[in-house]
Design an enzyme around this catalytic site. Structure first.
Site, PDB file in Angstrom:
ATOM      1  N   CYS A  54     -22.224  45.045  10.850  1.00  0.00           N
ATOM      2  CA  CYS A  54     -22.503  44.477  12.166  1.00  0.00           C
ATOM      3  C   CYS A  54     -21.311  43.672  12.683  1.00  0.00           C
ATOM      4  CB  CYS A  54     -23.722  43.571  12.065  1.00  0.00           C
ATOM      5  SG  CYS A  54     -23.445  42.160  10.982  1.00  0.00           S
ATOM      6  N   ALA A  57     -20.241  40.809  10.567  1.00  0.00           N
ATOM      7  CA  ALA A  57     -19.464  41.238   9.402  1.00  0.00           C
ATOM      8  C   ALA A  57     -18.000  41.417   9.785  1.00  0.00           C
ATOM      9  CB  ALA A  57     -20.022  42.547   8.843  1.00  0.00           C
ATOM     10  N   ARG A  88     -16.409  40.634  -0.662  1.00  0.00           N
ATOM     11  CA  ARG A  88     -15.252  41.399  -0.175  1.00  0.00           C
ATOM     12  C   ARG A  88     -14.031  41.194  -1.059  1.00  0.00           C
ATOM     13  NH1 ARG A  88     -11.861  40.324   4.694  1.00  0.00           N
ATOM     14  NH2 ARG A  88     -10.906  42.259   5.386  1.00  0.00           N
TER      15      ARG A  88
HETATM   16 FE1  ICE Z   1      -9.242  47.150   8.178  1.00  0.00          FE
HETATM   17 MO1  ICE Z   1     -14.543  47.098   3.856  1.00  0.00          MO
HETATM   18 FE2  ICE Z   1     -10.099  46.162   6.061  1.00  0.00          FE
HETATM   19 FE3  ICE Z   1     -10.621  48.542   6.632  1.00  0.00          FE
HETATM   20 FE4  ICE Z   1     -11.693  46.663   7.907  1.00  0.00          FE
HETATM   21 FE5  ICE Z   1     -13.657  46.647   6.353  1.00  0.00          FE
HETATM   22 FE6  ICE Z   1     -12.196  46.124   4.423  1.00  0.00          FE
HETATM   23 FE7  ICE Z   1     -12.587  48.498   5.077  1.00  0.00          FE
HETATM   24  C1  ICE Z   1     -11.766  47.064   6.038  1.00  0.00           C
HETATM   25  S1  ICE Z   1     -10.154  45.180   7.940  1.00  0.00           S
HETATM   26  S2  ICE Z   1     -14.023  45.111   4.832  1.00  0.00           S
HETATM   27  S3  ICE Z   1      -8.668  47.754   6.115  1.00  0.00           S
HETATM   28  S4  ICE Z   1     -13.730  46.056   8.400  1.00  0.00           S
HETATM   29  S5  ICE Z   1     -12.458  47.690   3.060  1.00  0.00           S
HETATM   30  S6  ICE Z   1     -10.852  48.455   8.788  1.00  0.00           S
HETATM   31  S7  ICE Z   1     -14.692  48.462   5.716  1.00  0.00           S
HETATM   32  S8  ICE Z   1     -11.344  50.306   5.602  1.00  0.00           S
END
Ligand code: ICE
Length: 531
Positions: A54, A57, A88
């Site tokens: 969401c 998050a 995380r």
């Molecule tokens: Fe960017 Mo989990 Fe990071 Fe990516 Fe983002 Fe999330 Fe992390 Fe994942 C993230 S900031 S928390 S590199 S929201 S691993 S887009 S989903 S692929």
């Protein structure tokens, strides 16, 4: 090529409208077509088991939360805090003389009476307690769903508290239901950083000074990058926001180059920096030695200094020599295997090289909440694709021309560099993938199960929501969000950690004790071209 029947069978179970919808979010890479399109950043079909999160998050959990010397108060029911507490693995340690609250979780723990009579009083009390007990640099308030529904004015509370306690108090209206995924939350955070935080502190910086944007220090990644940058002689003004400090981010506008690691979560700030302060941005990738080397060379080229270029090459040679032997050893244990990569909005791109470098071919890459530009490259970004939040960019007082004039390099050089490196550019995930491989937006649980069964990758790079589903099917799953309990995976040394973990996961005898469901059931036939 992927057997077309596989995708037809996959879509077959959906009712008509849903089938039509999902079809537009699934594609097979085909470089003979001039431009391939995919639908993304649209609402998940109700009833489908999605992995998306969401807006809260994306705002508190991803962008704001990793600032270590701020206290991040979540205004809402306790579940929103408890679920996000430490999961995380964005790591931080206190700067000299500074503070670090990363291991804490602060919540107003809203109850029924707060929903009925309003929760502002409780929020005020929480701020008071936080200031008296911890004396933080600054405070953030993040709203969860009920706050927006009952109309608590967190901005007014923040303003009042800022006056009373004399420290910055930033309120983020990131109620979970805003937007179609956590992506809206990234944008809300980016906007407030630029309008209320960045540019508030002056600081002398070195010539080779950079900000690292979209690097959140998962499992210590940022520390490996720091190590390499320091060895070469770069000054990191701020990291947004992994192991980030409030003061450093306030002075981020002093840096001479912005490095964009996660394009999805922070491209907005990169753009605003360029517009407001004339700081160009460079798309980088710190995952995998090849990508790291390319990034370091591009950075040196940007600053255009013989000594820096030479020092960069020395460090690259030194680092590569150190990891060559262990990487080759692990590669032998991994070679010839295939992988699925399913992450949020960036890492299915970041991890392409590293998997290939240890001999593993990504046969499916999927995102939860990426936008079309993350798949197809930046130039597409059509207006209609943007959510309401995307359009809500704070007013920048500087005109584009004026900012360009202030660019740290001449306009001619800027244009020339743009041709040689991804300056203000990003090609997108589709460009990374080989022909015949699958690319999916908002991959859901049903599709995951069918595709795992059909294509049987050796490793499923994913997250906590489907890790154990895959492993019960006999497929090793590595969490690419949290790295399970491991890391760092970035840079040179991180690549060795990653290769070690993947080779151990694939080769563990544990899998002999699990009977994968397809051993007992008829298989869905599928063939992979070139794999
Ligand atoms: Fe960017 Mo989990 Fe990071 Fe990516 Fe983002 Fe999330 Fe992390 Fe994942 C993230 S900031 S928390 S590199 S929201 S691993 S887009 S989903 S692929």
């Amino acid at each position: 090529m992927i057997d077309k029947n596989l995708l037809d069978n996959l879509l077959d179970v959906y009712p008509g409208k849903s089938m039509k919808n999902r079809k537009e979010h699934i594609m097979i890479k085909d470089s003979s077509q001039e431009k391939q399109h995919i639908k993304a950043n649209t609402r998940t079909i109700p009833g489908i088991m999605t992995n998306r999160g969401c807006a809260y998050a994306g705002c508190k959990g991803v962008v704001v939360g990793p600032i270590k010397d701020m206290i991040h108060i979540v205004h809402g029911p306790i579940g929103c805090s408890y679920y996000a507490w430490g999961t995380r693995r964005n790591k931080a340690r206190a700067d000299k003389g500074g503070k670090n609250f990363i291991n804490y979780s602060f919540s107003t723990d809203m109850q029924d009476p707060d929903i009925v009579f309003g929760g502002e009083k409780k929020l005020k009390q929480a701020i008071k307690e936080a200031v008296e007990t911890f004396d933080p640099e600054a405070i953030s308030i993040s709203a969860t769903c009920p706050v927006g529904l009952i109309g608590d004015d967190i901005n007014a509370v923040a303003k009042e508290a800022q006056k009373e306690y004399g420290i910055p108090v930033l309120a983020f209206s990131c109620e979970g239901y805003k937007g179609v995924s956590q992506s809206a939350g990234h944008h809300i955070a980016n906007n407030k950083f630029m309008s209320e935080l960045i540019g508030n502190r002056e600081r002398e910086v070195k010539k080779y000074s950079v900000n690292i944007l979209g690097e959140y220090n998962i499992g210590g990644d940022a520390w490996e990058i720091d190590r390499i940058f320091e060895k070469i002689g770069y000054e990191i003004v701020s990291t947004m926001t992994g192991d980030g400090s409030f003061k450093d981010i306030q002075a981020a506008h002093e840096a001479n180059l912005n490095l964009v690691m996660c394009h999805r979560s922070i491209n907005y700030i990169a753009e605003m920096f360029e517009e407001k302060y004339g700081i160009p941005w460079l798309k980088v990738n710190f995952i995998g030695p090849k990508a790291m080397v390319k990034t370091l060379r591009n950075m040196a080229k940007y600053f255009d200094d013989e000594e820096l270029i030479q020092r960069t090459e020395e460090v690259i040679a030194e680092e590569l020599a150190e990891i060559e032997e262990p990487l080759a050893r692990y590669r032998k244990l991994c070679e010839g295997n295939t992988a699925f990569l399913f992450v949020g909005g960036s890492r299915a791109h970041h991890y392409q090289n590293l998997f290939k470098e240890i001999g593993i071919e990504p046969v499916l890459a999927a995102y939860e909440f990426a936008h079309r530009d993350d798949f197809e490259g930046r130039e597409i970004i059509p207006e209609i694709e943007k959510t309401a939040d995307d359009r809500n960019i704070p007013d920048l007082e500087v005109s584009k021309d004026e900012a360009r004039y202030r660019l740290r390099l001449s306009k001619e050089r800027y244009e020339r560099l743009k041709e040689e490196m991804p300056l203000a550019e990003y090609e997108g995930l589709i460009a990374d993938m080989e022909d015949g491989k699958i690319i999916i937006d908002d991959l859901n649980h049903y599709e995951t199960e069918v595709l795992l069964k059909a294509l049987k990758p050796a490793v499923f790079g994913s997250g906590i929501k489907d890790k154990y589903v895959a492993q019960k099917m006999g497929v090793f799953s590595k969490q690419l969000h949290s790295y399970d309990y491991s890391g760092p995976y970035a840079g040179f040394k991180g690549a060795v950690n990653f290769a070690r973990d993947i080779s151990a996961g694939i080769n563990t005898p544990t899998w002999n004790y699990i009977t994968a469901p397809w051993k007992n059931e008829p298989e869905i036939e599928a063939e992979l071209g070139g794999a």
